[in-house]
Design an enzyme around this catalytic site. Structure first.
Site, PDB file in Angstrom:
ATOM      1  N   GLY A 115       0.821  -1.208   0.000  1.00 17.11           N
ATOM      2  CA  GLY A 115       0.000   0.000   0.000  1.00 17.11           C
ATOM      3  C   GLY A 115       0.855   1.259   0.000  1.00 17.11           C
TER       4      GLY A 115
ATOM      5  N   TYR B 153     -14.516   1.342   9.994  1.00 19.09           N
ATOM      6  CA  TYR B 153     -13.087   1.673  10.097  1.00 19.09           C
ATOM      7  C   TYR B 153     -12.741   2.124  11.514  1.00 19.09           C
ATOM      8  CZ  TYR B 153      -8.633   3.933   8.824  1.00 19.09           C
ATOM      9  OH  TYR B 153      -7.302   4.306   8.741  1.00 19.09           O
TER      10      TYR B 153
HETATM   11  P1  NAD Z   1      -3.484   1.699   1.649  1.00 21.11           P
HETATM   12  O1  NAD Z   1      -4.892   1.359   1.318  1.00 21.11           O
HETATM   13  O2  NAD Z   1      -2.639   2.285   0.582  1.00 21.11           O
HETATM   14  O3  NAD Z   1      -2.725   0.423   2.220  1.00 21.11           O
HETATM   15  C1  NAD Z   1      -3.359  -0.621   2.898  1.00 21.11           C
HETATM   16  C2  NAD Z   1      -2.766  -1.927   2.390  1.00 21.11           C
HETATM   17  O4  NAD Z   1      -3.361  -3.011   3.109  1.00 21.11           O
HETATM   18  C3  NAD Z   1      -3.039  -2.167   0.909  1.00 21.11           C
HETATM   19  O5  NAD Z   1      -1.869  -2.595   0.275  1.00 21.11           O
HETATM   20  C4  NAD Z   1      -4.108  -3.260   0.920  1.00 21.11           C
HETATM   21  O6  NAD Z   1      -4.090  -4.048  -0.250  1.00 21.11           O
HETATM   22  C5  NAD Z   1      -3.730  -4.021   2.179  1.00 21.11           C
HETATM   23  N1  NAD Z   1      -4.850  -4.773   2.760  1.00 21.11           N
HETATM   24  C6  NAD Z   1      -6.117  -4.336   2.993  1.00 21.11           C
HETATM   25  N2  NAD Z   1      -6.843  -5.315   3.559  1.00 21.11           N
HETATM   26  C7  NAD Z   1      -6.007  -6.392   3.706  1.00 21.11           C
HETATM   27  C8  NAD Z   1      -6.169  -7.691   4.205  1.00 21.11           C
HETATM   28  N3  NAD Z   1      -7.350  -8.112   4.705  1.00 21.11           N
HETATM   29  N4  NAD Z   1      -5.113  -8.540   4.181  1.00 21.11           N
HETATM   30  C9  NAD Z   1      -3.921  -8.140   3.677  1.00 21.11           C
HETATM   31  N5  NAD Z   1      -3.711  -6.911   3.182  1.00 21.11           N
HETATM   32  C10 NAD Z   1      -4.745  -6.042   3.188  1.00 21.11           C
HETATM   33  O7  NAD Z   1      -3.537   2.663   2.914  1.00 21.11           O
HETATM   34  P2  NAD Z   1      -2.370   3.436   3.669  1.00 21.11           P
HETATM   35  O8  NAD Z   1      -2.691   4.875   3.614  1.00 21.11           O
HETATM   36  O9  NAD Z   1      -1.054   2.966   3.219  1.00 21.11           O
HETATM   37  O10 NAD Z   1      -2.637   2.955   5.164  1.00 21.11           O
HETATM   38  C11 NAD Z   1      -1.833   1.952   5.782  1.00 21.11           C
HETATM   39  C12 NAD Z   1      -2.278   1.783   7.223  1.00 21.11           C
HETATM   40  O11 NAD Z   1      -2.124   3.017   7.927  1.00 21.11           O
HETATM   41  C13 NAD Z   1      -3.743   1.372   7.366  1.00 21.11           C
HETATM   42  O12 NAD Z   1      -3.852   0.446   8.412  1.00 21.11           O
HETATM   43  C14 NAD Z   1      -4.429   2.660   7.738  1.00 21.11           C
HETATM   44  O13 NAD Z   1      -5.581   2.431   8.504  1.00 21.11           O
HETATM   45  C15 NAD Z   1      -3.357   3.389   8.523  1.00 21.11           C
HETATM   46  N6  NAD Z   1      -3.525   4.844   8.491  1.00 21.11           N
HETATM   47  C16 NAD Z   1      -3.242   5.555   7.367  1.00 21.11           C
HETATM   48  C17 NAD Z   1      -3.442   6.931   7.345  1.00 21.11           C
HETATM   49  C18 NAD Z   1      -3.119   7.776   6.144  1.00 21.11           C
HETATM   50  O14 NAD Z   1      -3.350   8.981   6.176  1.00 21.11           O
HETATM   51  N7  NAD Z   1      -2.564   7.249   5.086  1.00 21.11           N
HETATM   52  C19 NAD Z   1      -3.949   7.572   8.492  1.00 21.11           C
HETATM   53  C20 NAD Z   1      -4.265   6.793   9.599  1.00 21.11           C
HETATM   54  C21 NAD Z   1      -4.023   5.436   9.606  1.00 21.11           C
END
Ligand code: NAD
Ligand code: UDP
Length: 330
Positions: A15, A148
């Site tokens: 991700g 979420y």
């Molecule tokens: P993203 O959607 O780009 O990455 C999430 C990744 O998890 C993706 O590669 C997806 O394919 C994978 N994924 C989803 N469900 C899955 C499953 N059941 N099994 C295996 N893989 C799975 O999002 P991101 O922005 O990179 O976020 C990464 C983490 O950080 C997440 O947990 C998100 O909640 C947290 N987060 C991100 C932000 C932000 O601003 N980007 C803010 C708060 C929290």
């Protein structure tokens, strides 16, 4: 037998944030296993890492148990944008809750330290501003964001219960809005939406009146904070807020994107989605004191890099004045 280099599992490694974390840890000499079900992640995000001798990719869903031999676990698996996490809300809850149980069981068996990517969404539409870690939040448990928010809250509960009950070594970060290269162009998040719209010559979509606030952390800063938390001395569990404490209205963000892309398409108002928080800004006093961490990249500079990334990957033109500023690194 002790391994020469640390072997690290990164779930959600394909991700946006996960791919940057894979890259950083490989660069620091660690061995990285990237686990992903590719729901929102992409091979394009990690393609450049595939030839690396210490990089491995596993297609797997964290809702199913897995057995691996690793020294540390970073749990980032979960769709993060409202469009994606609301697509299949039940699967979103499963990912947070079953995923946490499966990975905590793994950490328990291995005696491995485990990081949880929690979120500012645990504060919901906050009544305390800026948000400190001891604020317990204001989440609507039956709203469209709850899959979420409540999923992540329950994951935090599980992390602390495994810690108290089984002595699992946990690290929990509450991540605030983060942006940068490799954001999904169509995931509906505000920074990617505004940039793609502006570069395509389309009007920027302001939800509500654009007076709601967010604070935007550049991805490199965030990754630095995550790694510092993971490497902090024994006994530090978090939760720790990680985010940029400079607050902007969404309209101010739109104005900066418009300025940098020299867009002439203007704005269009759209209804504010249900339960959309009106304000959000981290208090990072704890991160500063525990980790010696604070963001270094101001919004203006981070947006410039992100605009250049989207222009290149989508084959869109960055207008001359903006491009010159990128090249000059100003
Ligand atoms: P993203 O959607 O780009 O990455 C999430 C990744 O998890 C993706 O590669 C997806 O394919 C994978 N994924 C989803 N469900 C899955 C499953 N059941 N099994 C295996 N893989 C799975 O999002 P991101 O922005 O990179 O976020 C990464 C983490 O950080 C997440 O947990 C998100 O909640 C947290 N987060 C991100 C932000 C932000 O601003 N980007 C803010 C708060 C929290
Ligand atoms: N937003 C907006 N236009 C868009 C996308 C989002 O005005 O095209 C607003 C959205 O309503 C919210 C803020 O920008 O108030 C941040 O939205 P995002 O989905 O990026 O993150 P989150 O709401 O989860 O913080």
């Amino acid at each position: 037998m002790k391994r020469a280099r640390k072997r690290v599992l990164i779930t959600g490694g394909a991700g946006f944030l996960g791919s940057h974390l894979c890259e950083r840890l490989l660069a620091e000499g660690e061995e990285v296993i990237c686990l992903d079900n590719f729901f929102t992640g992409s091979r394009d995000n990690i393609r450049h890492l595939l030839p690396h001798p210490h990089f491995e990719v596993i297609r797997h869903d964290v809702t199913q148990p897995i057995q691996l031999e690793v020294d540390e676990i970073y749990n980032l698996a979960c769709p993060a944008s409202p469009v994606h996490y609301q697509h299949n809300p039940v699967q979103t809850v499963r990912t947070s809750v079953h995923g946490a149980i499966n990975l905590l069981e793994l950490a328990k068996r291995l005696g491995a330290r485990i990081f949880q990517a929690s979120t500012s969404e645990v504060y919901g539409d906050p009544a305390v501003h800026p948000q400190t870690e001891n604020y317990r939040g204001n989440v609507n448990p039956i709203g469209i964001r709850a899959c979420y928010d409540e999923g992540k809250r329950c994951a935090e509960t599980l992390f602390f219960d495994y810690h108290r009950q089984d002595g699992v070594d946990i690290r929990v970060a509450r991540i605030f809005n983060t942006y940068g290269p490799r954001m999904h162009p169509n995931d509906g998040r505000v920074v990617s939406n505004f940039i793609v719209q502006a570069l395509q010559g389309e009007a920027i979509t302001l939800y509500g009146d654009g007076r709601q606030t967010r604070s935007f952390c550049y991805v490199d800063d965030l990754i630095d904070g995550i790694i510092r938390l993971m490497r902090a001395p024994d006994g530090i569990t978090g939760p720790v807020n990680l985010g940029n404490p400079t607050e902007f209205t969404i309209r101010e963000l739109a104005e900066e994107v418009t300025r940098q892309t020299a867009s002439r398409a203007g704005y269009v108002l759209r209804p504010l989605p249900q339960d959309d928080p009106m304000q959000r800004c981290p208090d990072i006093t704890l991160a500063r004191s525990l980790l010696g961490w604070q963001p270094e990249v101001p919004l203006e500079a981070g947006l410039r890099r992100t605009i250049a990334y989207f222009a290149e990957t989508l084959g869109l033109r960055v207008p001359e004045p903006a491009l010159l500023r990128v090249v000059a690194g100003r």
